[in-house]
Design an enzyme around this catalytic site. Structure first.
Site, mmCIF file in Angstrom:
data_model
loop_
_atom_site.group_PDB
_atom_site.id
_atom_site.type_symbol
_atom_site.label_atom_id
_atom_site.label_comp_id
_atom_site.label_asym_id
_atom_site.label_seq_id
_atom_site.Cartn_x
_atom_site.Cartn_y
_atom_site.Cartn_z
ATOM 1 N N CYS A 93 109.869 70.923 21.970
ATOM 2 C CA CYS A 93 109.139 71.122 23.303
ATOM 3 C C CYS A 93 108.319 72.127 22.508
ATOM 4 O O CYS A 93 106.840 72.200 22.199
ATOM 5 C CB CYS A 93 109.897 71.526 24.543
ATOM 6 S SG CYS A 93 109.394 71.742 25.514
ATOM 7 N N HIS A 180 113.590 67.261 25.311
ATOM 8 C CA HIS A 180 115.290 68.021 24.638
ATOM 9 C C HIS A 180 116.287 67.360 24.395
ATOM 10 O O HIS A 180 116.610 66.525 26.314
ATOM 11 C CB HIS A 180 114.607 68.721 26.194
ATOM 12 C CG HIS A 180 113.355 69.472 26.378
ATOM 13 N ND1 HIS A 180 113.828 70.899 24.973
ATOM 14 C CD2 HIS A 180 112.251 70.325 26.815
ATOM 15 C CE1 HIS A 180 112.649 72.217 25.977
ATOM 16 N NE2 HIS A 180 112.092 71.190 26.706
ATOM 17 N N GLU A 182 118.378 68.482 23.800
ATOM 18 C CA GLU A 182 119.373 69.630 23.823
ATOM 19 C C GLU A 182 119.902 69.714 25.335
ATOM 20 O O GLU A 182 121.214 70.066 25.843
ATOM 21 C CB GLU A 182 119.025 70.729 23.231
ATOM 22 C CG GLU A 182 118.202 71.834 23.974
ATOM 23 C CD GLU A 182 116.612 71.412 24.204
ATOM 24 O OE1 GLU A 182 115.986 72.193 24.129
ATOM 25 O OE2 GLU A 182 116.669 69.970 23.669
#
Length: 234
Positions: A93, A180, A182
């Site tokens: 990002c 993303h 994560e």
């Protein structure tokens, strides 16, 4: 392997106690015992003493934009340029954006507006550290986008909304992605709720949350990143 996480921001205060910070999300994604992790708060001026102290770096997301007049962004770009080709790097990002800007590309606040929810990217060009999946669906949360490719960057995966969504810098031992991996779905939905009525309308928030009813490829993308690190950093 020693893995340095360059922390460039934190989740909103309303959700950080429940879900942890960005470095902890990466440790969960990769496995808490997979690497010898060390976090550096670059916004506070923290960096390794030597680039060679770590064979690999992950640059996290942030609410900042690369064009913001913040005193820590230029030193971060300087560090990335110095580390380019010296260590494996993965940007996520904001990390994706700041790598692109540091390496000669261009990032802007996109006139397309917010990309939020589960976004799908088509794989444009496979790499040895990827499997044969033709597309991936992973959480997105961004309004900035890379609009000019840096020299030497190749588009690995993208969408119509995000044409430069995943980049590989083969000779630089670097890869970056706008998505993303994560973000667990529960965190992604909680993040949307913190922004309901401010950054997103109710309609936008509801539509984005609804996308998380579908399965995602977070684990697949996490495995790609780890295979990249294994092949590139040793």
């Amino acid at each position: 392997m020693r893995l340095a996480i360059l922390e460039t921001g934190q989740p909103p205060a309303e959700v950080i106690e429940r879900f942890g910070d960005y470095p902890s999300m990466f440790r969960t994604l990769f496995g808490r015992e997979a690497y010898a992790y060390q976090t550096f708060d670059v916004a506070a001026g923290q960096y390794p003493e030597q680039i060679a102290d770590f064979p690999a770096y992950v640059i996290t997301g942030s609410s900042a934009g690369v064009y913001d007049p913040l005193p820590w962004i230029a030193p971060l770009m300087d560090f990335l340029r110095q580390a380019k080709g010296q260590a494996a790097m993965v940007g996520v990002c904001f990390g994706h954006q700041v790598m692109a800007e540091a390496f000669g590309g261009k990032v802007i606040k996109s006139p397309k507006g917010w990309g939020v929810g589960l976004h799908s990217y088509d794989v444009r060009e496979g790499r040895p550290w990827m499997d044969a999946a033709p597309r991936i669906a992973v959480p997105a949360s961004h309004q900035d986008q890379v609009v000019d490719l840096p020299p030497g960057a190749r588009v690995v995966a993208s969408s119509d909304f995000t044409p430069f969504g995943m980049l590989a810098y083969d000779e630089a031992k670097a890869v970056s992605i706008q998505l993303h991996p994560e973000f667990q779905p529960d965190y992604a939905k909680a993040l949307i709720e913190t922004r309901r009525g401010t950054r997103y309308t109710d309609e936008q928030a509801d539509a984005a949350i609804a996308t998380y009813d579908a399965p995602d490829d977070r684990a697949r993308l996490g495995a790609w990143i780890q295979d990249f690190l294994k092949r590139t950093a040793g």
